[in-house]
Design a protein around this motif. Structure first.
Motif, short mmCIF file in Angstrom:
data_model
loop_
_atom_site.label_atom_id
_atom_site.label_comp_id
_atom_site.label_asym_id
_atom_site.label_seq_id
_atom_site.Cartn_x
_atom_site.Cartn_y
_atom_site.Cartn_z
N ASP A 125 3.54 -58.60 18.35
CA ASP A 125 2.13 -58.30 17.84
C ASP A 125 1.33 -57.52 18.81
OD1 ASP A 125 0.47 -57.86 15.90
OD2 ASP A 125 -0.65 -59.85 15.86
N PRO A 126 1.91 -56.46 19.28
CA PRO A 126 1.28 -55.53 20.26
C PRO A 126 0.17 -54.86 19.92
CG PRO A 126 3.14 -54.32 19.45
CD PRO A 126 3.17 -55.52 18.70
N ILE A 127 -0.29 -54.92 18.67
CA ILE A 127 -1.51 -54.18 18.16
C ILE A 127 -2.68 -55.14 17.76
CG2 ILE A 127 -0.15 -52.32 17.36
CD1 ILE A 127 -0.69 -53.48 14.52
N SER A 128 -2.52 -56.57 18.19
CA SER A 128 -3.43 -57.24 17.62
C SER A 128 -4.95 -56.70 18.17
CB SER A 128 -3.31 -58.78 18.59
OG SER A 128 -4.26 -59.59 18.28
N SER A 129 -5.88 -56.77 17.51
CA SER A 129 -7.37 -56.17 17.52
C SER A 129 -7.68 -54.69 18.25
CB SER A 129 -7.87 -57.25 18.65
OG SER A 129 -7.94 -58.55 18.18
N LEU A 130 -6.39 -54.00 18.05
CA LEU A 130 -6.56 -52.58 18.56
C LEU A 130 -7.11 -51.87 17.56
CD1 LEU A 130 -3.14 -51.83 20.40
CD2 LEU A 130 -5.21 -52.57 21.46
N ARG A 137 5.17 -50.15 8.61
CA ARG A 137 5.09 -48.71 7.87
C ARG A 137 5.19 -47.44 8.96
NH1 ARG A 137 3.13 -51.31 3.19
NH2 ARG A 137 0.93 -51.18 3.73
N LYS A 138 4.05 -47.54 10.00
CA LYS A 138 4.18 -46.32 10.76
C LYS A 138 5.39 -46.43 11.63
CE LYS A 138 2.05 -43.36 13.53
NZ LYS A 138 2.20 -42.00 13.17
N LEU A 139 6.02 -47.57 12.36
CA LEU A 139 7.00 -47.58 13.20
C LEU A 139 8.39 -46.81 12.15
CD1 LEU A 139 6.90 -51.02 14.70
CD2 LEU A 139 6.32 -48.61 15.75
N LYS A 140 8.46 -47.22 10.86
CA LYS A 140 9.47 -46.94 10.12
C LYS A 140 9.34 -45.39 9.80
CE LYS A 140 10.75 -49.73 6.61
NZ LYS A 140 10.71 -50.85 5.56
N SER A 141 8.01 -44.96 9.48
CA SER A 141 8.03 -43.55 9.03
C SER A 141 7.93 -42.57 10.44
CB SER A 141 6.50 -43.27 8.55
OG SER A 141 5.51 -43.35 9.46
N ASN A 142 8.06 -43.16 11.64
CA ASN A 142 8.23 -42.39 12.92
C ASN A 142 9.63 -42.51 13.28
OD1 ASN A 142 5.71 -41.25 12.94
ND2 ASN A 142 5.08 -42.65 14.72
N ASN A 143 10.36 -43.20 12.58
CA ASN A 143 11.78 -43.60 13.15
C ASN A 143 11.71 -44.28 14.40
OD1 ASN A 143 12.89 -42.46 10.77
ND2 ASN A 143 12.92 -40.39 11.77
N ALA A 144 10.84 -44.99 14.47
CA ALA A 144 10.77 -45.95 15.78
C ALA A 144 11.80 -47.16 15.70
CB ALA A 144 9.29 -46.33 15.91
N ILE A 145 12.05 -47.40 14.50
CA ILE A 145 12.82 -48.69 14.26
C ILE A 145 13.78 -48.30 13.21
CG2 ILE A 145 11.17 -50.49 14.73
CD1 ILE A 145 10.35 -51.12 12.09
N SER A 146 14.90 -48.80 13.11
CA SER A 146 15.66 -48.42 12.00
C SER A 146 15.99 -49.48 10.83
CB SER A 146 17.43 -48.39 12.70
OG SER A 146 17.78 -49.45 12.99
N PHE A 151 7.65 -57.75 16.60
CA PHE A 151 7.11 -58.87 15.58
C PHE A 151 5.63 -58.84 15.23
CE2 PHE A 151 10.37 -61.15 17.87
CZ PHE A 151 11.03 -61.94 16.70
N THR A 152 5.11 -58.76 13.95
CA THR A 152 3.58 -58.38 13.61
C THR A 152 3.66 -58.87 12.33
OG1 THR A 152 2.00 -56.71 13.57
CG2 THR A 152 4.18 -56.12 12.88
N HIS A 153 2.34 -59.00 12.00
CA HIS A 153 1.93 -59.48 10.46
C HIS A 153 1.34 -58.31 10.05
CE1 HIS A 153 -1.40 -60.26 13.12
NE2 HIS A 153 -2.26 -59.80 12.21
N ASN A 154 1.08 -57.07 10.73
CA ASN A 154 0.26 -55.92 10.29
C ASN A 154 1.54 -55.08 9.37
OD1 ASN A 154 -0.70 -53.37 10.07
ND2 ASN A 154 -2.26 -53.93 11.38
N PHE A 155 1.46 -54.94 8.12
CA PHE A 155 2.28 -53.99 7.30
C PHE A 155 2.17 -52.60 7.53
CE2 PHE A 155 2.45 -57.97 4.83
CZ PHE A 155 3.57 -58.48 4.84
N GLU A 156 0.90 -52.14 7.86
CA GLU A 156 0.65 -50.88 7.98
C GLU A 156 1.25 -50.22 9.41
OE1 GLU A 156 -0.78 -48.47 6.20
OE2 GLU A 156 -0.85 -50.05 4.55
N PHE A 157 1.45 -51.15 10.30
CA PHE A 157 1.95 -50.92 11.53
C PHE A 157 3.76 -50.76 11.62
CE2 PHE A 157 3.65 -52.50 15.77
CZ PHE A 157 3.36 -51.10 16.55
#
Length: 101
Positions: A39-44, A81-90, A73-79
């Motif tokens: 969860d690297p984006i907590s409270s960002l 989606r962002k990783l998937k749309s940028n091809n950051a994760i497969s 690992f994250t609970h943020n679905f938007e994050f």
């Protein structure tokens, strides 16, 4: 005093810097790297969420890795989606009611 988001961002930057510092002694170890990021984006704020997504997208280039190996690992679905749309994760998985989908 730092906000919770600033602390999260600073912790993430420290984590990456510490990984580089430890590997720097033997550059052949860069290809053995495996990141687990919780969860690297907590409270960002919105801008920093995008910045972290961009860092994750290019983590293999930042560390001269032949293959990108990481779990995020994250609970943020938007994050996610962002990783998937940028091809950051497969691939992505969801744990729900004790099932992995």
């Amino acid at each position: 005093m730092l906000s919770q988001g600033e602390r999260s961002l600073l912790t993430f930057a420290y984590y990456l810097g510490e990984a580089h510092q430890r590997i720097n002694q033997d550059e052949s170890n860069y290809n053995k790297l495996f990141f687990i990021i919780d969860d690297p984006i907590s409270s960002l704020d919105f801008d920093n969420v995008y910045a972290v997504a961009d860092i994750i997208k290019d983590i293999d280039k930042l560390f001269n890795m032949q293959y990108k190996r990481l779990f995020v690992f994250t609970h943020n679905f938007e994050f996610i989606r962002k990783l998937k749309s940028n091809n950051a994760i497969s691939q992505s998985y969801e744990i729900y009611n004790d099932e992995i989908k």
